[in-house]
Design a protein around this motif. Structure first.
Motif, short mmCIF file in Angstrom:
data_model
loop_
_atom_site.label_atom_id
_atom_site.label_comp_id
_atom_site.label_asym_id
_atom_site.label_seq_id
_atom_site.Cartn_x
_atom_site.Cartn_y
_atom_site.Cartn_z
N ALA A 73 0.83 -1.22 0.00
CA ALA A 73 0.00 0.00 0.00
C ALA A 73 0.85 1.26 0.00
O ALA A 73 1.93 1.31 0.60
CB ALA A 73 -0.91 0.00 1.22
N ARG A 74 0.34 2.24 -0.67
CA ARG A 74 0.95 3.57 -0.71
C ARG A 74 -0.05 4.55 -0.09
O ARG A 74 -1.26 4.31 -0.09
CB ARG A 74 1.24 3.99 -2.15
CG ARG A 74 2.21 3.08 -2.88
CD ARG A 74 3.63 3.31 -2.33
NE ARG A 74 4.61 2.49 -3.00
CZ ARG A 74 5.25 1.49 -2.41
NH1 ARG A 74 5.03 1.20 -1.16
NH2 ARG A 74 6.15 0.79 -3.06
N PRO A 75 0.43 5.67 0.42
CA PRO A 75 -0.47 6.65 1.00
C PRO A 75 -1.58 7.11 0.06
O PRO A 75 -2.67 7.49 0.50
CB PRO A 75 0.45 7.81 1.37
CG PRO A 75 1.78 7.18 1.57
CD PRO A 75 1.84 6.06 0.57
N SER A 76 -1.35 7.03 -1.22
CA SER A 76 -2.35 7.49 -2.19
C SER A 76 -3.46 6.47 -2.45
O SER A 76 -4.41 6.77 -3.16
CB SER A 76 -1.66 7.82 -3.52
OG SER A 76 -1.01 6.66 -4.03
N ASP A 77 -3.38 5.29 -1.88
CA ASP A 77 -4.38 4.24 -2.10
C ASP A 77 -5.58 4.46 -1.18
O ASP A 77 -5.73 3.81 -0.14
CB ASP A 77 -3.76 2.86 -1.87
CG ASP A 77 -4.66 1.73 -2.34
OD1 ASP A 77 -5.85 1.98 -2.57
OD2 ASP A 77 -4.15 0.61 -2.47
N ALA A 78 -6.45 5.39 -1.58
CA ALA A 78 -7.60 5.78 -0.76
C ALA A 78 -8.56 4.62 -0.55
O ALA A 78 -9.10 4.45 0.55
CB ALA A 78 -8.32 6.96 -1.41
N ARG A 81 -7.26 2.36 2.12
CA ARG A 81 -7.38 3.02 3.43
C ARG A 81 -8.80 2.90 3.97
O ARG A 81 -9.00 2.63 5.16
CB ARG A 81 -6.97 4.48 3.33
CG ARG A 81 -5.48 4.69 3.19
CD ARG A 81 -5.19 6.17 2.97
NE ARG A 81 -3.78 6.41 2.88
CZ ARG A 81 -3.06 6.97 3.86
NH1 ARG A 81 -3.61 7.32 4.99
NH2 ARG A 81 -1.78 7.17 3.68
#
Length: 141
Positions: A73-78, A81
């Motif tokens: 996961a990356r922070p941009s994977d809304a 999340r």
């Protein structure tokens, strides 16, 4: 061979997982072998941390697919999340149920009521009935 590498048997022993589980997690991309020592897979010692995370996530009910998505996961994977927040909410509910069960079992271990499951304190601990209302003087009705 790098002497810091652990063979599959040592990783299995330290992690408490069967070698077949390690091979399965490797096949699913959750962990990666560093190489081989003869026919045996070898791993970097940090695989143990990854396995601790995987084991914890599995015991919390996450699927292998969910864990796989989480590990990359990356922070941009809304979307991920949102799913993880929902999973955390579900765990909060499960923790609440387990806490009530634990408390009721502790009460049952010392309760003299017959039968124990009809004890008002047991029922309150498990969450079946609310606590009795108290009057302003602190007494029950």
């Amino acid at each position: 061979m790098d002497t810091s590498l652990l063979d599959i048997g040592e990783v299995a022993r330290r992690s408490g997982l069967a070698p077949s589980a390690l091979r399965f997690y490797e096949k699913k991309g959750l962990i990666g072998a560093a190489g081989r020592n003869g026919l045996r897979r070898t791993y970097h010692p940090d695989v143990l941390e990854r396995l601790t995370l995987i084991t914890c996530a599995r015991s919390a009910g996450l699927s292998v697919a969910e864990i796989s998505r989480f590990l990359v996961a990356r922070p941009s994977d809304a979307d991920l999340r949102v799913r993880m927040a929902a999973k955390a909410d579900g765990l909060d509910e499960q923790i609440g149920r387990l806490t009530r069960l634990r408390d009721s079992l502790r009460h049952a271990a010392v309760c003299d009521h017959e039968p124990i499951v009809d004890c008002p304190d047991f029922k309150r601990a498990i969450g079946n009935v609310p606590a009795p209302a108290t009057t302003p003087g602190g007494n029950s009705d």
